[in-house]
Write a protein that holds these residues in place. Structure first.
Motif, PDB file in Angstrom:
ATOM      1  N   THR B  76      12.715  -1.608  -6.114  1.00 46.58           N
ATOM      2  CA  THR B  76      12.180  -2.050  -7.397  1.00 46.58           C
ATOM      3  C   THR B  76      10.728  -1.599  -7.577  1.00 46.58           C
ATOM      4  OG1 THR B  76      11.459  -4.149  -6.466  1.00 46.58           O
ATOM      5  CG2 THR B  76      13.652  -4.108  -7.446  1.00 46.58           C
ATOM      6  N   ARG B  77      10.118  -1.091  -6.509  1.00 47.09           N
ATOM      7  CA  ARG B  77       8.719  -0.665  -6.614  1.00 47.09           C
ATOM      8  C   ARG B  77       8.657   0.769  -7.154  1.00 47.09           C
ATOM      9  NH1 ARG B  77       5.291  -5.120  -4.775  1.00 47.09           N
ATOM     10  NH2 ARG B  77       3.667  -3.562  -5.029  1.00 47.09           N
ATOM     11  N   ASP B  78       7.587   1.040  -7.865  1.00 49.90           N
ATOM     12  CA  ASP B  78       7.384   2.346  -8.484  1.00 49.90           C
ATOM     13  C   ASP B  78       6.834   3.338  -7.455  1.00 49.90           C
ATOM     14  OD1 ASP B  78       6.666   4.516  -9.944  1.00 49.90           O
ATOM     15  OD2 ASP B  78       5.296   3.459 -11.290  1.00 49.90           O
ATOM     16  N   ARG B  79       7.680   4.305  -7.062  1.00 49.70           N
ATOM     17  CA  ARG B  79       7.277   5.236  -6.001  1.00 49.70           C
ATOM     18  C   ARG B  79       6.384   6.360  -6.493  1.00 49.70           C
ATOM     19  NH1 ARG B  79       9.827   4.672  -1.575  1.00 49.70           N
ATOM     20  NH2 ARG B  79      11.085   2.810  -1.546  1.00 49.70           N
ATOM     21  N   THR B  80       6.054   6.361  -7.770  1.00 51.61           N
ATOM     22  CA  THR B  80       5.207   7.444  -8.279  1.00 51.61           C
ATOM     23  C   THR B  80       3.718   7.100  -8.174  1.00 51.61           C
ATOM     24  OG1 THR B  80       5.181   6.643 -10.556  1.00 51.61           O
ATOM     25  CG2 THR B  80       7.019   8.056  -9.933  1.00 51.61           C
ATOM     26  N   LYS B 101       2.770  -2.511  -9.196  1.00 53.64           N
ATOM     27  CA  LYS B 101       4.192  -2.424  -8.852  1.00 53.64           C
ATOM     28  C   LYS B 101       4.504  -1.179  -8.029  1.00 53.64           C
ATOM     29  CE  LYS B 101       5.260  -6.219 -10.738  1.00 53.64           C
ATOM     30  NZ  LYS B 101       5.034  -7.248  -9.727  1.00 53.64           N
ATOM     31  N   GLY B 102       3.468  -0.427  -7.666  1.00 49.23           N
ATOM     32  CA  GLY B 102       3.671   0.799  -6.904  1.00 49.23           C
ATOM     33  C   GLY B 102       3.819   0.530  -5.419  1.00 49.23           C
ATOM     34  N   ILE B 103       3.570   1.567  -4.615  1.00 47.40           N
ATOM     35  CA  ILE B 103       3.643   1.419  -3.167  1.00 47.40           C
ATOM     36  C   ILE B 103       2.248   1.631  -2.568  1.00 47.40           C
ATOM     37  CG2 ILE B 103       6.098   1.911  -2.897  1.00 47.40           C
ATOM     38  CD1 ILE B 103       5.417   4.827  -2.469  1.00 47.40           C
ATOM     39  N   TYR B 104       2.149   1.426  -1.237  1.00 47.57           N
ATOM     40  CA  TYR B 104       0.842   1.430  -0.597  1.00 47.57           C
ATOM     41  C   TYR B 104       0.697   2.512   0.453  1.00 47.57           C
ATOM     42  CZ  TYR B 104       0.111  -3.107  -2.735  1.00 47.57           C
ATOM     43  OH  TYR B 104      -0.050  -4.111  -3.632  1.00 47.57           O
ATOM     44  N   HIS B 105      -0.564   2.748   0.794  1.00 45.80           N
ATOM     45  CA  HIS B 105      -0.842   3.522   1.995  1.00 45.80           C
ATOM     46  C   HIS B 105      -2.082   2.920   2.652  1.00 45.80           C
ATOM     47  CE1 HIS B 105      -0.338   7.015   4.590  1.00 45.80           C
ATOM     48  NE2 HIS B 105      -1.654   6.958   4.720  1.00 45.80           N
ATOM     49  N   VAL B 106      -1.933   2.512   3.904  1.00 46.39           N
ATOM     50  CA  VAL B 106      -3.046   1.879   4.617  1.00 46.39           C
ATOM     51  C   VAL B 106      -3.704   2.910   5.526  1.00 46.39           C
ATOM     52  CG1 VAL B 106      -3.718   0.009   6.160  1.00 46.39           C
ATOM     53  CG2 VAL B 106      -1.818  -0.325   4.558  1.00 46.39           C
ATOM     54  N   ARG B 130       2.684  12.414   2.097  1.00 43.07           N
ATOM     55  CA  ARG B 130       3.469  11.595   1.168  1.00 43.07           C
ATOM     56  C   ARG B 130       3.283  12.044  -0.278  1.00 43.07           C
ATOM     57  NH1 ARG B 130       2.326   5.407   1.885  1.00 43.07           N
ATOM     58  NH2 ARG B 130       4.154   5.186   0.561  1.00 43.07           N
ATOM     59  N   VAL B 131       2.139  12.687  -0.559  1.00 38.50           N
ATOM     60  CA  VAL B 131       1.838  13.077  -1.938  1.00 38.50           C
ATOM     61  C   VAL B 131       2.582  14.374  -2.264  1.00 38.50           C
ATOM     62  CG1 VAL B 131       0.038  13.651  -3.594  1.00 38.50           C
ATOM     63  CG2 VAL B 131      -0.380  11.903  -1.867  1.00 38.50           C
ATOM     64  N   THR B 132       3.840  14.205  -2.638  1.00 36.73           N
ATOM     65  CA  THR B 132       4.680  15.350  -2.988  1.00 36.73           C
ATOM     66  C   THR B 132       4.875  15.366  -4.505  1.00 36.73           C
ATOM     67  OG1 THR B 132       6.530  13.924  -2.541  1.00 36.73           O
ATOM     68  CG2 THR B 132       5.880  15.404  -0.776  1.00 36.73           C
ATOM     69  N   ASN B 133       5.788  16.171  -4.983  1.00 30.84           N
ATOM     70  CA  ASN B 133       5.990  16.296  -6.431  1.00 30.84           C
ATOM     71  C   ASN B 133       6.260  14.977  -7.138  1.00 30.84           C
ATOM     72  OD1 ASN B 133       5.519  18.985  -6.634  1.00 30.84           O
ATOM     73  ND2 ASN B 133       7.644  19.575  -6.162  1.00 30.84           N
ATOM     74  N   GLY B 134       6.940  14.071  -6.465  1.00 33.31           N
ATOM     75  CA  GLY B 134       7.316  12.817  -7.104  1.00 33.31           C
ATOM     76  C   GLY B 134       6.145  11.891  -7.421  1.00 33.31           C
ATOM     77  N   VAL B 135       5.015  12.078  -6.766  1.00 35.09           N
ATOM     78  CA  VAL B 135       3.894  11.149  -6.920  1.00 35.09           C
ATOM     79  C   VAL B 135       2.996  11.565  -8.093  1.00 35.09           C
ATOM     80  CG1 VAL B 135       1.857  10.170  -5.801  1.00 35.09           C
ATOM     81  CG2 VAL B 135       3.937  10.570  -4.479  1.00 35.09           C
ATOM     82  N   LEU B 158      -9.482  16.020  -1.253  1.00 28.35           N
ATOM     83  CA  LEU B 158      -8.258  16.546  -0.629  1.00 28.35           C
ATOM     84  C   LEU B 158      -7.050  16.425  -1.545  1.00 28.35           C
ATOM     85  CD1 LEU B 158      -8.470  15.043   3.001  1.00 28.35           C
ATOM     86  CD2 LEU B 158      -8.914  17.403   2.321  1.00 28.35           C
ATOM     87  N   LEU B 159      -7.036  15.351  -2.360  1.00 25.28           N
ATOM     88  CA  LEU B 159      -5.839  15.051  -3.141  1.00 25.28           C
ATOM     89  C   LEU B 159      -5.755  15.838  -4.443  1.00 25.28           C
ATOM     90  CD1 LEU B 159      -5.811  11.184  -2.555  1.00 25.28           C
ATOM     91  CD2 LEU B 159      -4.011  12.775  -1.819  1.00 25.28           C
ATOM     92  N   LYS B 160      -6.898  16.024  -5.093  1.00 25.30           N
ATOM     93  CA  LYS B 160      -6.880  16.674  -6.410  1.00 25.30           C
ATOM     94  C   LYS B 160      -6.218  18.050  -6.399  1.00 25.30           C
ATOM     95  CE  LYS B 160     -10.631  14.343  -8.823  1.00 25.30           C
ATOM     96  NZ  LYS B 160     -12.097  14.447  -9.053  1.00 25.30           N
ATOM     97  N   PRO B 161      -6.498  18.881  -5.360  1.00 22.53           N
ATOM     98  CA  PRO B 161      -5.836  20.205  -5.330  1.00 22.53           C
ATOM     99  C   PRO B 161      -4.314  20.105  -5.273  1.00 22.53           C
ATOM    100  CG  PRO B 161      -7.672  20.147  -3.793  1.00 22.53           C
ATOM    101  CD  PRO B 161      -7.469  18.746  -4.268  1.00 22.53           C
ATOM    102  N   LEU B 162      -3.780  18.943  -4.892  1.00 21.92           N
ATOM    103  CA  LEU B 162      -2.329  18.777  -4.821  1.00 21.92           C
ATOM    104  C   LEU B 162      -1.730  18.519  -6.203  1.00 21.92           C
ATOM    105  CD1 LEU B 162      -2.084  16.515  -1.629  1.00 21.92           C
ATOM    106  CD2 LEU B 162      -1.875  19.003  -1.754  1.00 21.92           C
ATOM    107  N   GLY B 163      -2.594  18.465  -7.236  1.00 19.06           N
ATOM    108  CA  GLY B 163      -2.112  18.310  -8.607  1.00 19.06           C
ATOM    109  C   GLY B 163      -1.716  16.893  -8.946  1.00 19.06           C
ATOM    110  N   VAL B 164      -2.296  15.906  -8.246  1.00 18.08           N
ATOM    111  CA  VAL B 164      -1.971  14.507  -8.516  1.00 18.08           C
ATOM    112  C   VAL B 164      -3.174  13.844  -9.191  1.00 18.08           C
ATOM    113  CG1 VAL B 164      -2.823  13.624  -6.298  1.00 18.08           C
ATOM    114  CG2 VAL B 164      -0.944  12.447  -7.453  1.00 18.08           C
ATOM    115  N   LYS B 165      -2.920  12.846 -10.033  1.00 18.99           N
ATOM    116  CA  LYS B 165      -4.011  12.106 -10.676  1.00 18.99           C
ATOM    117  C   LYS B 165      -4.617  11.177  -9.628  1.00 18.99           C
ATOM    118  CE  LYS B 165      -4.563   8.799 -14.492  1.00 18.99           C
ATOM    119  NZ  LYS B 165      -3.726   8.013 -15.425  1.00 18.99           N
TER     120      LYS B 165
END
Lengths: 197, 197
Positions: B76-80, B101-106, B130-135, B158-165
């Motif tokens: 039920t959690r939003d994996r994006t 309602k999303g998921i976590y990373h510690v 974990r930051v693949t196309n679905g995220v 590190l994350l921005k070049p992966l094309g994620v917000k």
């Protein structure tokens, strides 16, 4: 957040400790979770061991791992002077002065009608039984608060008829402090107890 | 005063806990001594159980008693949307809002050159994996302090070049407080982050 069951149980158990609220218990529990297992094992073990091996002295009710305790079984302590305190930890406070060479009696609390603690809940009978011909002085070192004071007055009334000298520790301004911070009751006691120099 | 050995050991072990000094440890130890054995057994047991049964989720590093954790295995959690926090207890703080309602990373910490904590000491590689196309979005909810801020900036790079917000939680004056007590940095952040009403 649904914390795992064992963690919730630990938080719950930690909250039973004095001065530790829900937030503090959670902080401690998460810390324990991060701590290496050998160390947490030592903690759990220390909790068990203390209950297993530390008991109360059958003579003075002080905590001890041998009965009677080191003070009661010592032959260098002066058995004619008994210092009466409320709790075992108060014995440490007196010992730290390195002044007192007598023996102790721990009441295991103080009279407190509000908390339902009466004379029968304290080690008063065993104190009276100890005050025989050999004892010259009983020092009442109960806490300098309402309960401690009431307990001291109560004990004085019971002890004086036994023909023993009964004294109370001095109350006044603490050494190293400033009069500015002394409350009026302490200041009153300090004036009342003044001594010629 | 010579305290019994088991008591000294317990005081020693208690002092390893955060925020507990020599005096606090002594107070707790004497309390444990006075507590009924069943209760202290439950405490010792809870300490053991938590180390035995609580582990870290292999996906998000959150604490859990089942792997993967409830969030990672929930459908039920939003994996994006992934919310990145420093410590497992920070997950509770976000969950308490009942908004996310999303998921976590510690991360299991924050970058801190002074304490010798570098990128390799944190769960950064597994985050990037974990930051693949679905995220669609990564929310950086590291602490609003120097280390948390540095970690957020490092991760954003590190994350921005992966094309994620990549977003960062808002900093400002806490709700229910008074501006009088806000320090200048918080006040600065509150002004800087102002929004039209």
């Amino acid at each position: 957040m649904s914390l795992p069951g064992p963690l919730l149980r630990l938080i719950e158990e930690l909250q039973h400790l004095p001065g530790i609220g829900p937030k503090g218990a959670q902080r401690l529990a998460f810390h324990i979770l991060k701590t290496p297992r050998e160390q947490t094992e030592r903690l759990a073990d220390a909790v068990r061991q203390v209950k297993e091996h530390v008991t109360y002295c059958s003579v003075c009710s002080n905590i001890t791992d041998a009965d009677p305790c080191t003070y009661c079984s010592s032959d260098t302590r002066d058995r004619t002077v008994i210092c009466v305190v409320e709790e075992p930890q108060n014995v440490s406070a007196v010992e730290r002065t390195r002044e007192f060479k007598g023996i102790y009696h721990v009441l295991m609390g103080a009279l407190s009608p509000l908390q339902g603690i009466g004379p029968d809940d304290l080690k008063i009978k065993s104190l009276l039984a100890r005050v025989t011909n050999g004892v010259a002085e009983v020092i009442l070192a109960t806490n300098p608060n309402v309960e401690g004071e009431a307990t001291a007055i109560y004990l004085a009334r019971l002890l004086k008829p036994l023909g023993v000298k009964v004294t109370r520790i001095a109350m006044g301004v603490p050494v190293g402090s400033d009069l500015e911070y002394a409350d009026e009751v302490t200041m009153h006691k300090a004036l009342e107890g003044r001594r010629e120099v």
